[in-house]
Design a protein around this motif. Structure first.
Motif, short mmCIF file in Angstrom:
data_model
loop_
_atom_site.label_atom_id
_atom_site.label_comp_id
_atom_site.label_asym_id
_atom_site.label_seq_id
_atom_site.Cartn_x
_atom_site.Cartn_y
_atom_site.Cartn_z
N ARG A 181 0.85 -1.19 0.00
CA ARG A 181 0.00 0.00 0.00
C ARG A 181 0.88 1.24 0.00
NH1 ARG A 181 -0.81 2.13 5.52
NH2 ARG A 181 0.00 0.64 7.06
N THR A 182 0.36 2.29 -0.58
CA THR A 182 1.13 3.52 -0.64
C THR A 182 1.03 4.27 0.69
OG1 THR A 182 -0.72 4.87 -1.44
CG2 THR A 182 0.59 3.68 -3.10
N ASP A 183 1.96 5.20 0.90
CA ASP A 183 1.94 6.00 2.13
C ASP A 183 1.18 7.31 1.94
OD1 ASP A 183 3.69 7.38 0.51
OD2 ASP A 183 5.20 7.69 2.06
N GLU A 184 0.34 7.38 0.95
CA GLU A 184 -0.44 8.58 0.66
C GLU A 184 -1.53 8.79 1.72
OE1 GLU A 184 -0.23 8.27 -4.20
OE2 GLU A 184 -1.43 6.83 -3.06
N ASP A 185 -2.05 10.00 1.79
CA ASP A 185 -3.10 10.31 2.76
C ASP A 185 -4.29 9.38 2.58
OD1 ASP A 185 -1.58 12.33 3.83
OD2 ASP A 185 -2.51 13.91 2.60
N GLU A 186 -4.61 9.09 1.34
CA GLU A 186 -5.62 8.08 1.03
C GLU A 186 -4.89 6.93 0.34
OE1 GLU A 186 -8.89 9.67 -1.12
OE2 GLU A 186 -9.36 11.20 0.40
N PRO A 187 -4.51 5.91 1.09
CA PRO A 187 -3.64 4.87 0.53
C PRO A 187 -4.28 4.10 -0.62
CG PRO A 187 -4.44 4.24 2.70
CD PRO A 187 -4.82 5.66 2.50
N ARG A 188 -3.41 3.73 -1.54
CA ARG A 188 -3.81 2.85 -2.62
C ARG A 188 -3.09 1.51 -2.45
NH1 ARG A 188 -2.30 5.83 -7.95
NH2 ARG A 188 -0.61 6.65 -6.64
N PRO A 237 -7.64 2.72 -4.99
CA PRO A 237 -7.93 3.08 -3.60
C PRO A 237 -8.13 1.83 -2.74
CG PRO A 237 -9.17 4.47 -5.10
CD PRO A 237 -8.52 3.42 -5.94
N ALA A 238 -7.66 1.92 -1.50
CA ALA A 238 -7.70 0.74 -0.62
C ALA A 238 -9.10 0.16 -0.51
CB ALA A 238 -7.16 1.12 0.75
N GLY A 239 -10.10 1.03 -0.45
CA GLY A 239 -11.47 0.54 -0.32
C GLY A 239 -11.99 -0.18 -1.55
#
Length: 397
Positions: A181-188, A237-239
């Motif tokens: 997963r990415t470390d972005e505010d909204e992880p992907r 997106p993670a979701g």
């Protein structure tokens, strides 16, 4: 230990790749002999994989346009079963290779030039590829949750840090598809293709298993491993991330269980030969002459016949474009795994003490077939998926 990969050696001239598994008893015999030794020593099957490379089997599912065999699921499953009867550790590595290469050919999320490079290297150099998904804390991602492996943005792409477990074939892999997963505010979430030998990769030799001792399913540690932008695959997106590729589910069901159907076939062959030749002094005839023994062998045959028929039906549907749901493929996977285990258990019961003697291969077959239980989807998850599908489907009035 740094992951550098012991490359399979190159031949100056490669034979044309086969459209099916080579009809070469010497190849299977050599893999079987290597398999027994590799199991005893828990050593990686470099020699057996080299033999498969030279025979063109490691590129069997690469498209013909790239020099591969262009095989579909029917021929790929046959190859895995054949090798599984000789050395299931080698067969599991092969199953992952054939499944991943077939998946690469249809993965539009991967740049075409990269797909072609991976396919050609499988053909010309036997370059192995597999996924790294399981983690110590997460377990299998199929049960939900965010991976702990983190992809951090850099000027040139990404840097991966994390810890993966049970990476089958790790000592021989050229490429590793790492779920992170990415470390972005909204992880992907997505896969990142890593090349063996990249700085920051480390193999921890943690595999010390009851079965498939030669599979090299070690831990992989990643510390700021550089990944080019073009090697980030299918970030969503993670979701929205869900592993529900129905074609992939069918390939997984048939090729993974093909390993253990091969083990069950080898157990059956050994015990049949044993019963034909075992003449207890008080009996005056071989054990195979006894009706109760014949009936017990019939029970083994029934398991293997059902496995072949079920696998053939699913494979034929996939090749005809009638791809089943992931829930159906998962149920088939659980069923085929149980049938392989049952066939080996029946063989062990017939051989008695001889089955547990390490001088005989049946002891190894029993250990190896236990691993059929742990591949995803495990039986509980497969039955849950099939049950939910049935309960939410429309019911005729």
């Amino acid at each position: 230990m740094e992951v550098t990969t012991q490359a399979l050696s190159l031949s100056s001239r490669l034979p044309p790749l086969p459209r099916r598994f080579p009809d070469d008893p010497a190849l299977i015999a050599a893999i079987a002999a290597n398999g027994a030794q590799d199991d005893r020593e828990a050593s990686f099957p470099f020699d057996s994989l080299q033999r498969l490379r030279e025979a063109g089997v490691l590129g069997l599912t690469v498209p013909t346009a790239l020099g591969g065999g262009g095989a579909g699921i029917v021929l790929a499953a046959e190859a895995v079963r054949r090798v599984g009867a000789a050395c299931p550790a080698t067969a599991l590595i092969l199953a992952m290779q054939l499944t991943k290469q077939a998946g690469l050919a249809r993965n539009a999320a991967l740049p075409l030039a990269l797909r072609e490079r991976l396919g050609r290297l499988a053909v010309t150099e036997g370059a192995l590829i597999n996924a790294a998904r399981v983690e110590p804390e997460l377990g299998s991602p199929t049960r939900g949750g965010l991976p702990g492996t983190i992809a951090r943005r850099t000027d040139t792409g990404w840097a991966l840090t994390g810890h993966k477990r049970y990476v089958t074939g790790l000592p021989g892999l050229r490429f590793i598809e790492v779920l992170a997963r990415t470390d972005e505010d909204e992880p992907r979430i997505g896969n990142f293709l890593v090349t063996a030998g990249t700085p920051g990769l480390e193999s921890r030799e943690a595999w010390n298993h009851l079965g498939l001792r030669a599979s090299g399913s070690h831990d992989l540690l990643l510390t700021d491993v550089a990944v080019p932008e073009s090697h980030a695959i299918g970030l969503v997106p993670a979701g929205a991330w869900i592993s529900n590729d129905e074609v992939q589910s069918a390939w997984n069901a048939l090729l993974v269980t093909g390993v253990y159907t091969g083990v069950a076939q080898a157990a059956r062959d050994w015990v049949v030969n044993f019963l034909r030749n075992r003449r207890p002094s008080g009996l005056g005839q071989p054990l195979s002459a006894l009706p109760q023994v014949q009936q017990a062998v019939g029970g083994i045959e029934a398991q293997l016949i059902a496995s072949r028929r079920i696998a053939a039906s699913l494979a034929a549907d996939v090749e005809a474009g009638r791809v089943p749901s992931s829930a159906e493929s998962g149920a088939v996977k659980a069923l085929l795994a149980n049938q392989a285990i049952k066939a080996v258990e029946l063989s062990v019961a017939l051989a008695g003490n001889h089955a547990l003697d390490r001088a005989n291969p049946l002891e190894r077959h029993w250990r190896d077939v236990q691993c059929a239980r742990v591949h995803v989807p495990t039986e509980d998850a497969a039955l849950l998926g099939a049950g939910r599908a049935a309960l939410t489907a429309g019911v005729p009035a």
